[in-house]
Design a protein around this motif. Structure first.
Motif, mmCIF file in Angstrom:
data_model
loop_
_atom_site.group_PDB
_atom_site.id
_atom_site.type_symbol
_atom_site.label_atom_id
_atom_site.label_comp_id
_atom_site.label_asym_id
_atom_site.label_seq_id
_atom_site.Cartn_x
_atom_site.Cartn_y
_atom_site.Cartn_z
ATOM 1 N N ILE A 121 0.837 -1.203 0.000
ATOM 2 C CA ILE A 121 0.000 0.000 0.000
ATOM 3 C C ILE A 121 0.871 1.252 0.000
ATOM 4 O O ILE A 121 0.655 2.168 -0.801
ATOM 5 N N LEU A 122 1.880 1.282 0.870
ATOM 6 C CA LEU A 122 2.755 2.455 0.904
ATOM 7 C C LEU A 122 3.581 2.549 -0.372
ATOM 8 O O LEU A 122 3.782 3.640 -0.907
ATOM 9 N N LYS A 123 4.022 1.439 -0.866
ATOM 10 C CA LYS A 123 4.784 1.425 -2.119
ATOM 11 C C LYS A 123 3.959 2.061 -3.236
ATOM 12 O O LYS A 123 4.441 2.915 -3.976
ATOM 13 N N SER A 124 2.708 1.686 -3.340
ATOM 14 C CA SER A 124 1.798 2.252 -4.339
ATOM 15 C C SER A 124 1.604 3.754 -4.125
ATOM 16 O O SER A 124 1.603 4.539 -5.080
ATOM 17 N N ALA A 125 1.469 4.166 -2.869
ATOM 18 C CA ALA A 125 1.284 5.591 -2.555
ATOM 19 C C ALA A 125 2.507 6.408 -2.965
ATOM 20 O O ALA A 125 2.369 7.511 -3.503
ATOM 21 N N LEU A 126 3.689 5.881 -2.729
ATOM 22 C CA LEU A 126 4.910 6.578 -3.132
ATOM 23 C C LEU A 126 4.992 6.709 -4.658
ATOM 24 O O LEU A 126 5.331 7.770 -5.177
ATOM 25 N N ILE A 127 4.667 5.653 -5.351
ATOM 26 C CA ILE A 127 4.696 5.670 -6.822
ATOM 27 C C ILE A 127 3.702 6.701 -7.354
ATOM 28 O O ILE A 127 4.015 7.459 -8.277
ATOM 29 N N LYS A 128 2.513 6.766 -6.739
ATOM 30 C CA LYS A 128 1.514 7.765 -7.143
ATOM 31 C C LYS A 128 2.047 9.187 -7.007
ATOM 32 O O LYS A 128 1.652 10.080 -7.751
ATOM 33 N N GLU A 129 2.936 9.408 -6.032
ATOM 34 C CA GLU A 129 3.504 10.741 -5.803
ATOM 35 C C GLU A 129 4.750 11.012 -6.646
ATOM 36 O O GLU A 129 5.417 12.012 -6.460
ATOM 37 N N GLY A 130 5.072 10.087 -7.533
ATOM 38 C CA GLY A 130 6.194 10.315 -8.430
ATOM 39 C C GLY A 130 7.523 9.750 -7.975
ATOM 40 O O GLY A 130 8.565 10.051 -8.554
ATOM 41 N N TRP A 131 7.510 8.921 -6.947
ATOM 42 C CA TRP A 131 8.736 8.298 -6.468
ATOM 43 C C TRP A 131 9.015 7.028 -7.261
ATOM 44 O O TRP A 131 8.093 6.301 -7.626
ATOM 45 N N LYS A 132 10.271 6.754 -7.490
ATOM 46 C CA LYS A 132 10.707 5.507 -8.117
ATOM 47 C C LYS A 132 11.280 4.623 -7.007
ATOM 48 O O LYS A 132 12.201 5.035 -6.296
ATOM 49 N N ILE A 133 10.732 3.439 -6.851
ATOM 50 C CA ILE A 133 11.231 2.512 -5.832
ATOM 51 C C ILE A 133 12.552 1.949 -6.344
ATOM 52 O O ILE A 133 12.602 1.353 -7.420
ATOM 53 N N THR A 134 13.613 2.150 -5.576
ATOM 54 C CA THR A 134 14.933 1.691 -5.995
ATOM 55 C C THR A 134 15.370 0.416 -5.285
ATOM 56 O O THR A 134 16.192 -0.332 -5.816
ATOM 57 N N ASP A 135 14.832 0.184 -4.092
ATOM 58 C CA ASP A 135 15.196 -1.007 -3.319
ATOM 59 C C ASP A 135 13.983 -1.488 -2.529
ATOM 60 O O ASP A 135 13.310 -0.695 -1.883
ATOM 61 N N ASP A 136 13.769 -2.796 -2.568
ATOM 62 C CA ASP A 136 12.626 -3.388 -1.873
ATOM 63 C C ASP A 136 12.988 -4.823 -1.479
ATOM 64 O O ASP A 136 12.763 -5.736 -2.255
ATOM 65 N N PRO A 137 13.626 -4.980 -0.342
ATOM 66 C CA PRO A 137 13.930 -4.045 0.731
ATOM 67 C C PRO A 137 15.242 -3.289 0.460
ATOM 68 O O PRO A 137 15.970 -3.597 -0.488
ATOM 69 N N PHE A 138 15.546 -2.335 1.329
ATOM 70 C CA PHE A 138 16.798 -1.597 1.278
ATOM 71 C C PHE A 138 17.750 -2.255 2.270
ATOM 72 O O PHE A 138 17.496 -2.259 3.471
ATOM 73 N N ASP A 148 12.370 -1.272 4.911
ATOM 74 C CA ASP A 148 11.336 -1.744 4.000
ATOM 75 C C ASP A 148 11.529 -1.306 2.550
ATOM 76 O O ASP A 148 11.414 -2.122 1.640
ATOM 77 N N LEU A 149 11.792 -0.026 2.330
ATOM 78 C CA LEU A 149 11.867 0.501 0.963
ATOM 79 C C LEU A 149 12.913 1.604 0.858
ATOM 80 O O LEU A 149 13.202 2.282 1.836
ATOM 81 N N ALA A 150 13.394 1.807 -0.354
ATOM 82 C CA ALA A 150 14.164 3.002 -0.683
ATOM 83 C C ALA A 150 13.588 3.532 -1.989
ATOM 84 O O ALA A 150 13.138 2.761 -2.851
ATOM 85 N N ALA A 151 13.567 4.846 -2.112
ATOM 86 C CA ALA A 151 12.987 5.461 -3.311
ATOM 87 C C ALA A 151 13.737 6.739 -3.626
ATOM 88 O O ALA A 151 14.428 7.297 -2.779
ATOM 89 N N GLU A 152 13.576 7.188 -4.854
ATOM 90 C CA GLU A 152 14.144 8.474 -5.239
ATOM 91 C C GLU A 152 13.209 9.180 -6.195
ATOM 92 O O GLU A 152 12.384 8.561 -6.866
ATOM 93 N N ARG A 153 13.358 10.487 -6.216
ATOM 94 C CA ARG A 153 12.530 11.320 -7.091
ATOM 95 C C ARG A 153 13.425 12.411 -7.642
ATOM 96 O O ARG A 153 14.081 13.125 -6.885
ATOM 97 N N ILE A 154 13.439 12.525 -8.944
ATOM 98 C CA ILE A 154 14.228 13.557 -9.596
ATOM 99 C C ILE A 154 13.435 14.859 -9.580
ATOM 100 O O ILE A 154 12.260 14.889 -9.949
ATOM 101 N N ILE A 155 14.089 15.901 -9.127
ATOM 102 C CA ILE A 155 13.469 17.225 -9.119
ATOM 103 C C ILE A 155 13.882 17.918 -10.408
ATOM 104 O O ILE A 155 15.056 17.925 -10.770
ATOM 105 N N ALA A 156 12.934 18.492 -11.101
ATOM 106 C CA ALA A 156 13.186 19.089 -12.412
ATOM 107 C C ALA A 156 14.317 20.100 -12.405
ATOM 108 O O ALA A 156 15.111 20.170 -13.335
ATOM 109 N N ALA A 157 14.408 20.902 -11.373
ATOM 110 C CA ALA A 157 15.419 21.956 -11.314
ATOM 111 C C ALA A 157 16.802 21.414 -10.929
ATOM 112 O O ALA A 157 17.787 22.116 -11.043
#
Length: 138
Positions: free
Chosen positions: A10-27, A39-48
């Motif tokens: 559920i949290l993994k899906s919520a993070l993806i909805k917000e634009g996060w890319k799951i990089t590790d599952d688990p970390f 549980d998870l690691a994620a990253e999100r590229i900021i446009a700027a």
């Protein structure tokens, strides 16, 4: 490897909805002979920026008989993970993820808020039913 928490997907899906890319599952965190699993690691590229944000998330259900015991365990685990992360991956920010109902019913108590503030715990509050993140608390 430890078992997944009830809210893991559920949290993994919520993070993806917000634009996060799951990089590790688990970390996996390895340091001086110690091996831990968040549980998870994620990253999100900021446009700027070219680098972006990187996070590690530990999900807690708080489904036991004693919420205080669950909190003691979560605070201890969070502190250990934060210490190891500083050594192996300092650009990642650690978050504790909790469901909205636990946040409203338990984490709003003044004593709990003081504990969270004193231990500098960052929170992700999410709504399990809609698989959405409600609030990021740093």
């Amino acid at each position: 490897m430890p078992a997944r928490d009830f809210y893991h997907d559920i949290l993994k899906s919520a993070l993806i909805k917000e634009g996060w890319k799951i990089t590790d599952d688990p970390f996996v965190m390895e340091y001086k002979g110690l091996r831990l699993y968040a549980d998870l690691a994620a990253e999100r590229i900021i446009a700027a920026e070219k680098s972006g944000e990187k996070i590690v998330v530990e999900i807690k259900v708080f489904g036991g008989l004693s919420l205080v015991s669950e909190l003691e365990r979560a605070v201890g685990q969070y502190g250990i993970y934060r210490t190891i992360l500083k050594q192996i991956n300092p650009e990642r920010i650690l978050f504790l993820a909790i469901a909205l109902d636990i946040y409203q019913d338990f984490f709003q108590q003044p004593a709990i808020q003081e504990i969270i503030a004193d231990h500098q715990i960052r929170l992700i509050v999410f709504e399990p039913e809609t698989e959405e993140i409600v609030q990021w608390i740093s």
